[in-house]
Structure formats: structure tokens, C-alpha cells
Design a protein around this motif. Structure first.
Motif, short mmCIF file in Angstrom:
data_model
loop_
_atom_site.label_atom_id
_atom_site.label_comp_id
_atom_site.label_asym_id
_atom_site.label_seq_id
_atom_site.Cartn_x
_atom_site.Cartn_y
_atom_site.Cartn_z
N GLY A 165 50.88 41.83 32.88
CA GLY A 165 49.95 40.86 33.45
C GLY A 165 50.65 39.64 33.98
O GLY A 165 51.84 39.67 34.30
N HIS A 166 49.90 38.57 34.02
CA HIS A 166 50.37 37.35 34.67
C HIS A 166 49.56 36.20 34.09
O HIS A 166 48.37 36.06 34.43
CB HIS A 166 50.13 37.50 36.18
N ALA A 167 50.17 35.44 33.18
CA ALA A 167 49.43 34.35 32.56
C ALA A 167 49.40 33.15 33.50
O ALA A 167 50.43 32.70 33.96
CB ALA A 167 50.09 33.98 31.24
N SER B 136 52.22 41.27 36.70
CA SER B 136 51.29 41.77 37.72
C SER B 136 51.42 40.95 39.00
O SER B 136 50.66 41.15 39.94
CB SER B 136 49.86 41.71 37.19
N ALA B 137 52.38 40.01 39.02
CA ALA B 137 52.62 39.21 40.23
C ALA B 137 54.04 39.48 40.73
O ALA B 137 54.93 39.83 39.97
CB ALA B 137 52.48 37.72 39.91
N ALA B 138 54.21 39.30 42.05
CA ALA B 138 55.55 39.44 42.62
C ALA B 138 56.38 38.19 42.29
O ALA B 138 57.56 38.29 41.96
CB ALA B 138 55.44 39.62 44.14
N GLY B 139 55.75 37.04 42.37
CA GLY B 139 56.44 35.78 42.08
C GLY B 139 56.44 35.54 40.58
O GLY B 139 55.39 35.52 39.95
N LEU B 140 57.62 35.36 40.02
CA LEU B 140 57.73 35.22 38.57
C LEU B 140 57.93 33.77 38.15
O LEU B 140 58.37 33.51 37.03
CB LEU B 140 58.89 36.07 38.05
N LEU C 54 55.32 44.96 45.96
CA LEU C 54 54.10 45.75 45.76
C LEU C 54 52.98 45.34 46.74
O LEU C 54 52.21 46.17 47.19
CB LEU C 54 53.62 45.58 44.31
N PHE C 55 52.92 44.05 47.03
CA PHE C 55 51.82 43.56 47.87
C PHE C 55 52.27 43.32 49.32
O PHE C 55 51.61 42.60 50.07
CB PHE C 55 51.24 42.27 47.26
N ALA C 56 53.41 43.89 49.67
CA ALA C 56 53.97 43.63 51.00
C ALA C 56 53.00 43.94 52.14
O ALA C 56 52.89 43.15 53.08
CB ALA C 56 55.29 44.39 51.17
N ALA D 250 54.88 32.31 50.58
CA ALA D 250 55.70 32.48 49.37
C ALA D 250 55.11 31.67 48.23
O ALA D 250 54.18 32.12 47.56
CB ALA D 250 57.14 32.10 49.68
N ARG D 251 55.62 30.47 48.03
CA ARG D 251 55.08 29.54 47.04
C ARG D 251 55.10 28.15 47.67
O ARG D 251 56.08 27.78 48.35
CB ARG D 251 55.94 29.52 45.77
N GLY D 252 54.04 27.37 47.40
CA GLY D 252 53.90 26.06 48.02
C GLY D 252 55.08 25.14 47.74
O GLY D 252 55.53 24.39 48.62
N GLY E 122 46.99 35.99 49.97
CA GLY E 122 47.84 36.99 50.62
C GLY E 122 47.79 38.35 49.93
O GLY E 122 47.72 39.38 50.59
N ALA E 123 47.82 38.33 48.61
CA ALA E 123 47.86 39.60 47.87
C ALA E 123 46.48 40.00 47.36
O ALA E 123 46.34 41.04 46.72
CB ALA E 123 48.83 39.48 46.70
N GLN E 124 45.48 39.17 47.63
CA GLN E 124 44.17 39.39 46.99
C GLN E 124 43.26 40.34 47.76
O GLN E 124 42.11 40.04 47.98
CB GLN E 124 43.44 38.05 46.80
N CYS F 265 42.76 46.20 47.14
CA CYS F 265 43.71 47.18 46.59
C CYS F 265 44.58 46.60 45.49
O CYS F 265 45.31 47.34 44.83
CB CYS F 265 44.69 47.67 47.67
N ARG F 266 44.57 45.28 45.32
CA ARG F 266 45.58 44.65 44.48
C ARG F 266 45.65 45.22 43.06
O ARG F 266 46.72 45.58 42.58
CB ARG F 266 45.34 43.13 44.41
N VAL F 267 44.51 45.30 42.38
CA VAL F 267 44.56 45.72 40.98
C VAL F 267 44.95 47.19 40.89
O VAL F 267 45.75 47.58 40.03
CB VAL F 267 43.22 45.42 40.26
O1 DGY Z 1 53.22 36.58 43.51
C1 DGY Z 1 52.17 37.21 43.67
O2 DGY Z 1 52.03 38.40 43.35
C2 DGY Z 1 50.99 36.52 44.30
O3 DGY Z 1 51.36 35.32 44.85
C3 DGY Z 1 49.90 36.28 43.33
O4 DGY Z 1 50.36 35.54 42.25
#
Ligand code: DGY
Ligand code: NAD
Length: 333
Positions: A46-48, A69-73, A94-96, A227-229, A278-280, A283-285
Motif C-alpha cells: 500500500g501507500h500510507a 502501491s505508488a510509483a513515487g516512494l 506501472l502507471f506509465a 512527477a512531484r510538486g 495522473g495515475a488515478q 485501472c489504477r487499483v
Molecule cells: O506515485 C504515484 O504512484 C502517484 O503519484 C500516486 O501517488
């Protein structure tokens, strides 16, 4: 064995995970109970989004594997965890497909002035204005992993020049003119009419797009961040938009999320903001559970799961991308 989950699964997903680990007890903690249940977990998937007491988790000495469950850690890459012997797997790549589509939406929205025409539509205003072309432009992609590669592949039919930088500048696909190491970022910025950010947020990349770096961009270039803000210093971006140094920005992510109501970015007609979607896609889950189950089966069989990111365990390497150019591992699905 207890598997603790922290992402919005449906019953069909729980059944899929149970089938991959028939003997495991699966507990869906949700964000509310993550700190209570994580110290009792053998496996975390998951992803807290809430702060996790990782010291307590490490002291419990039970956790054996983390599948994000996220690409960005950037949330779970706290030093104690990443330096422990617990393998941490990302959802890199995964969410490319979804992120590439979002990038296209922002890119063409900016070039074709879509927000302006939507505003005009409300007043039945049919005035024509010239718009910009992608054709003939140079596109610079900063971070050439799963997302960057998918974007370049999808952009390949256009008559454009594409260049990229990456921490691991290997496996340059034919559609890319240059794949440079990160120390050539400023060269990329000096050449690019459109800069697309697809790099991770970490100690090296936080605030990398500050006023000085933005000044290295071509005058009138567009900046897209999926990516990330926090890789951009937002006040510097606001200033560059105001001065015209940047012609427009497409932002799926912002330094603070949600973006503060007082942010000047909201009212800037040269900016398109989407709320980190972007990833939402729908299909994401499903995609996340597919990867989790592939890796769960591998982990339980004593094989190395895909997308391990801990450096001292020998990762990351260019093949970590689960659904990128460099793996054929969808066979495991
Ligand atoms: O990194 C990711 O998977 C998306 O930004 C959602 O957190
Ligand atoms: N907007 C969204 O909804 C969304 C969705 C997925 C991922 N993301 C973000 O996008 C990032 C990339 O996702 P991905 O799936 O492509 O991950 P990835 O791990 O496949 O790709 C990241 C790439 O960036 C490279 N890199 C690392 N540091 C760099 C630097 N300083 N300069 C240039 N390149 C660098 C890595 O070597 C890697 O190839 C994630 O870390 C995440 O923060 C956002």
C-alpha cells in the motif's frame, strides 16, 4: 503470516491477493489504522498518506517486505526503512500509460490554449486566436524511467526532437535524439521548448527547479510536471510565468497538496492545474493488485520481487521498471 494493506481495494482484489497467498491473513488497515497494524505485519502492501511511525515498525522486527502501491516512494523512503534489509518495491512504471495520457492532456491543453477556449465557450464567444504547434519543437524529458519512456514512445509519431536526462542514461530508444546523465540537465533546458518532469522526488531532486535552474530554460518554453510538486520551487515558477520566461505550465502535482487557495497559480491563465490525477484512472487499483500479486507469488517462492529500490541491496538498476521498456515480466501476470 499477516499481510497488511493500505489502499482502496474491492472484494475482488482481496480475493485475488488471497489466491496469491492462500495461507496468509489479510488485513485492510486503511489510513486510519495503519500505525496500529503495521508493526504486526509480515508484508505491507500500500501507500500510507499519513505519517507512519517507522521506528516502531522496525523495532517490532516483523516486517519482511514492502510493496508500495505508488510509483513515487517519497513518503516511505525514510532512511531507517530504505537502509534496512527489508526489500522495498515501488510501482515504478506501472502507471506509465495513464501518466503519459495526462501529460498529453496538459501538453496539448497548453499549446492549443484549451482553457482559454473553454472560458470563451461559456460566453458563446467564437473568436479565433492562433495556437501553438508541437511539430518542430524540442521536447526535453527529465527522468527517463517508466513514465518518461512511455511519453517518448507515445510522442514518437510527431515531427519533433526529443532529448532526456536520467540517473541511469542507458538503453536509449530510437525516437530519442539524446539520453544524457543528470549533470547535463542545463544543456537539456537550454535546448528544450517543452520540458516534461518525470523524475522522482528525493533528497537530490527536491527544489531542483529553483529560480536559477528555471532561468536556464529557453525563454518562452513550457513546463509540465507530472512527477512531484516539490521538485519545483513554486515561488520561482510563479515569478517565471509573470515575467514571460515560461510561456505556460501544466501541473498535475504541486508543492503543497491540495494547492493552497491563496496560490497565485490558480488565477494564472497560462497554467493548467489538475489535482494529482495522473495515475488515478479506473485501472489504477487493478494494475496495483496485479503487480502486488506477481510480486507476492515471487516473494513467497523465494524469488526476487520486481522493482526493488533499496540501493544497498543492489538496486535500483535499469530493469526495475515493471511495465517499461526493459522488462518482459508481464508474463508473470
Ligand atoms: O506515485 C504515484 O504512484 C502517484 O503519484 C500516486 O501517488
Ligand atoms: N502524477 C502522478 O499521478 C504520478 C504517477 C506516477 C508517478 N509519479 C511520479 O513520477 C515519478 C516517476 O515515475 P516512474 O513510474 O517513471 O518511475 P521510474 O522509477 O520508472 O522513473 C524515474 C526515473 O527517474 C530517474 N532519475 C532519478 N533521479 C533523477 C534525476 N535527478 N534526474 C533525472 N532522472 C532521474 C531514475 O533513474 C528513473 O529512471 C515517480 O517517482 C512519482 O513521483 C506521478
Amino acid at each position: 503470516m499477516r499481510i497488511v494493506l493500505c489502499f482502496p481495494v474491492l472484494d475482488k482484489h482481496l480475493q485475488q491477493i488471497q489466491a496469491a497467498a492462500p495461507d496468509a491473513e489479510i488485513v485492510n488497515a486503511g489510513q486510519e489504522r495503519i500505525n496500529e497494524l503495521l508493526p504486526t505485519a509480515d508484508i505491507f502492501i500500500g501507500h500510507a498518506k499519513v505519517p507512519v511511525d517507522w521506528d516502531r515498525v522496525l523495532r517490532a522486527n516483523k516486517l519482511r517486505w514492502i510493496q508500495s502501491s505508488a510509483a513515487g516512494l517519497d513518503h516511505c523512503l525514510v532512511p531507517g526503512v530504505i537502509e534496512s534489509d527489508i526489500p522495498v518495491c515501488s510501482a515504478s512504471g506501472l502507471f506509465a500509460p495513464q501518466v503519459a495520457e495526462q501529460t498529453f492532456a496538459l501538453l496539448f491543453g497548453l499549446l492549443r490554449q484549451i482553457p482559454l477556449f473553454i472560458r470563451a465557450e461559456r460566453t458563446r464567444d467564437f473568436s479565433r486566436l492562433p495556437t501553438d504547434d508541437l511539430r518542430g519543437k524540442t521536447v526535453g524529458i527529465v527522468g527517463f524511467g517508466g513514465n518518461g519512456r512511455m511519453i517518448s514512445r507515445m510522442l514518437s509519431p510527431w515531427e519533433i526532437r526529443m532529448i532526456a536526462t536520467d540517473y541511469y542514461p542507458v538503453d536509449k530508444p530510437a525516437e530519442l535524439a539524446e539520453l544524457w546523465p543528470v549533470d547535463r540537465l542545463d544543456d537539456l533546458l537550454g535546448l528544450s521548448d517543452i520540458v516534461i518532469l518525470t523524475l522522482p522526488l528525493n533528497a537530490e531532486t527536491v527544489g531542483v527547479f529553483d529560480a536559477q535552474r528555471i532561468a536556464k530554460m529557453r525563454s518562452g518554453a513550457y513546463l509540465i510536471n507530472v512527477a512531484r510538486g516539490a521538485v519545483i520551487v513554486e515561488s520561482a515558477l510563479v515569478a517565471a510565468l509573470a515575467s514571460g520566461q515560461i510561456a505556460g505550465a501544466g501541473l498535475d502535482v504541486t508543492e503543497e497538496e491540495p494547492l493552497a487557495a491563496t496560490s497565485l497559480l490558480w488565477d494564472d491563465p497560462k497554467v493548467i492545474i489538475t489535482p494529482h490525477v495522473g495515475a488515478q484512472s479506473y485501472c489504477r487499483v487493478d494494475d496495483t493488485v496485479d503487480l502486488a500479486c506477481v510480486n507476492l507469488r515471487r516473494f513467497l517462492a523465494g524469488k526476487e520481487p520486481y522493482n526493488i529500490v533499496n540501493k544497498h541491496l543492489g538496486f535500483p538498476h535499469p530493469s526495475v521498471v515493471y511495465r517499461g521498456e526493459s522488462t518482459a515480466n508481464n508474463d508473470d501476470r
